[in-house]
Scaffold this motif. Sequence first.
Motif, PDB file in Angstrom:
ATOM      1  N   VAL A   1      -7.205  -4.154  -7.796  1.00  0.00           N
ATOM      2  CA  VAL A   1      -6.874  -4.067  -6.373  1.00  0.00           C
ATOM      3  C   VAL A   1      -5.638  -3.197  -6.166  1.00  0.00           C
ATOM      4  CG1 VAL A   1      -6.108  -5.398  -4.358  1.00  0.00           C
ATOM      5  CG2 VAL A   1      -8.001  -6.231  -5.769  1.00  0.00           C
ATOM      6  N   VAL A   2      -4.621  -3.368  -7.022  1.00  0.00           N
ATOM      7  CA  VAL A   2      -3.412  -2.535  -6.911  1.00  0.00           C
ATOM      8  C   VAL A   2      -3.773  -1.067  -7.091  1.00  0.00           C
ATOM      9  CG1 VAL A   2      -1.246  -1.964  -8.094  1.00  0.00           C
ATOM     10  CG2 VAL A   2      -1.781  -4.340  -7.563  1.00  0.00           C
ATOM     11  N   THR A   3      -4.601  -0.773  -8.052  1.00  0.00           N
ATOM     12  CA  THR A   3      -5.028   0.616  -8.277  1.00  0.00           C
ATOM     13  C   THR A   3      -5.792   1.151  -7.079  1.00  0.00           C
ATOM     14  OG1 THR A   3      -5.171   0.234 -10.650  1.00  0.00           O
ATOM     15  CG2 THR A   3      -6.373   2.123  -9.800  1.00  0.00           C
ATOM     16  N   PHE A   4      -6.650   0.334  -6.529  1.00  0.00           N
ATOM     17  CA  PHE A   4      -7.451   0.754  -5.374  1.00  0.00           C
ATOM     18  C   PHE A   4      -6.567   1.026  -4.166  1.00  0.00           C
ATOM     19  CE2 PHE A   4     -10.097  -0.020  -1.644  1.00  0.00           C
ATOM     20  CZ  PHE A   4     -11.156   0.836  -1.902  1.00  0.00           C
ATOM     21  N   LEU A   5      -5.545   0.200  -3.961  1.00  0.00           N
ATOM     22  CA  LEU A   5      -4.682   0.339  -2.781  1.00  0.00           C
ATOM     23  C   LEU A   5      -3.538   1.331  -2.980  1.00  0.00           C
ATOM     24  CD1 LEU A   5      -4.438  -3.416  -1.712  1.00  0.00           C
ATOM     25  CD2 LEU A   5      -5.879  -1.628  -0.728  1.00  0.00           C
ATOM     26  N   SER A   6      -3.307   1.744  -4.201  1.00  0.00           N
ATOM     27  CA  SER A   6      -2.215   2.665  -4.498  1.00  0.00           C
ATOM     28  C   SER A   6      -2.457   4.008  -3.818  1.00  0.00           C
ATOM     29  CB  SER A   6      -2.114   2.858  -6.006  1.00  0.00           C
ATOM     30  OG  SER A   6      -1.285   3.942  -6.309  1.00  0.00           O
ATOM     31  N   PRO A   7      -1.426   4.557  -3.120  1.00  0.00           N
ATOM     32  CA  PRO A   7      -1.629   5.843  -2.444  1.00  0.00           C
ATOM     33  C   PRO A   7      -1.952   6.967  -3.418  1.00  0.00           C
ATOM     34  CG  PRO A   7       0.667   5.088  -2.193  1.00  0.00           C
ATOM     35  CD  PRO A   7      -0.084   4.025  -2.922  1.00  0.00           C
TER      36      PRO A   7
ATOM     37  N   GLY B   1      -3.490   6.525  -6.124  1.00  0.00           N
ATOM     38  CA  GLY B   1      -4.798   6.217  -6.679  1.00  0.00           C
ATOM     39  C   GLY B   1      -5.872   7.069  -6.021  1.00  0.00           C
ATOM     40  N   VAL B   2      -5.736   7.262  -4.718  1.00  0.00           N
ATOM     41  CA  VAL B   2      -6.675   8.116  -3.989  1.00  0.00           C
ATOM     42  C   VAL B   2      -6.570   9.548  -4.497  1.00  0.00           C
ATOM     43  CG1 VAL B   2      -7.234   9.064  -1.728  1.00  0.00           C
ATOM     44  CG2 VAL B   2      -6.665   6.655  -1.946  1.00  0.00           C
ATOM     45  N   ASP B   3      -5.336  10.001  -4.711  1.00  0.00           N
ATOM     46  CA  ASP B   3      -5.140  11.362  -5.216  1.00  0.00           C
ATOM     47  C   ASP B   3      -5.733  11.529  -6.617  1.00  0.00           C
ATOM     48  OD1 ASP B   3      -3.792  12.000  -2.894  1.00  0.00           O
ATOM     49  OD2 ASP B   3      -1.796  11.656  -3.756  1.00  0.00           O
ATOM     50  N   ARG B   4      -5.552  10.508  -7.448  1.00  0.00           N
ATOM     51  CA  ARG B   4      -6.113  10.586  -8.804  1.00  0.00           C
ATOM     52  C   ARG B   4      -7.630  10.622  -8.762  1.00  0.00           C
ATOM     53  NH1 ARG B   4      -2.068   6.445 -10.867  1.00  0.00           N
ATOM     54  NH2 ARG B   4      -3.606   5.065  -9.980  1.00  0.00           N
ATOM     55  N   ARG B   5      -8.220   9.779  -7.903  1.00  0.00           N
ATOM     56  CA  ARG B   5      -9.689   9.789  -7.789  1.00  0.00           C
ATOM     57  C   ARG B   5     -10.170  11.134  -7.261  1.00  0.00           C
ATOM     58  NH1 ARG B   5      -8.878   4.524  -6.074  1.00  0.00           N
ATOM     59  NH2 ARG B   5      -8.995   5.083  -3.890  1.00  0.00           N
ATOM     60  N   GLU B   6      -9.467  11.653  -6.271  1.00  0.00           N
ATOM     61  CA  GLU B   6      -9.862  12.950  -5.713  1.00  0.00           C
ATOM     62  C   GLU B   6      -9.741  14.048  -6.763  1.00  0.00           C
ATOM     63  OE1 GLU B   6      -8.336  15.954  -2.236  1.00  0.00           O
ATOM     64  OE2 GLU B   6      -8.248  13.798  -1.832  1.00  0.00           O
ATOM     65  N   ALA B   7      -8.671  14.018  -7.558  1.00  0.00           N
ATOM     66  CA  ALA B   7      -8.501  15.012  -8.621  1.00  0.00           C
ATOM     67  C   ALA B   7      -9.610  14.868  -9.667  1.00  0.00           C
ATOM     68  CB  ALA B   7      -7.127  14.863  -9.274  1.00  0.00           C
TER      69      ALA B   7
END
Length: 142
Positions: A36-42, A44-50
């Motif tokens: 959940v922390v990873t999912f909510l981390s700002p 985290g979105v950048d890492r997924r997008e990268a």
Amino acid sequence: MRNRMNVYFPPELLKEISDLADRKNLSRSAIVEAAVVTFLSPDGVDRREAAFARRLDRLSRQVQRLERDVGLTAETLALFVRFWLTITPPLPNEAQAAAQIKGRERFEGFVETLGRRLQKGQSFLREIPDDIARGEPEASAK
């Protein structure tokens, strides 16, 4: 202080969480909290997008190679057919039966050779740059 929260998971996901907790020697709560922390981390979105961008770039390069290889294959086949039709004279009727028999034998040899090359992982498309560098066509090398 921690607050209690009841959540429901599908049985297969709960099994994966339990298995991961056992492997990592952590509690199931710690695994879910980290997720959940990873999912909510700002970031985290950048890492997924990268990660998605890297995957899309890799897929784009693979598609470009496939397009190049398919184009090269089509051009090679077209050139061969044109060459073959240009230089092959029509056979007299009495020679056609013998030519068909010989053609079947040659085709079977071709299929066997192709099968052996494919089993070994050899590729005509990968050999082309080497042939061009040597300055000798494949046919004259044999």
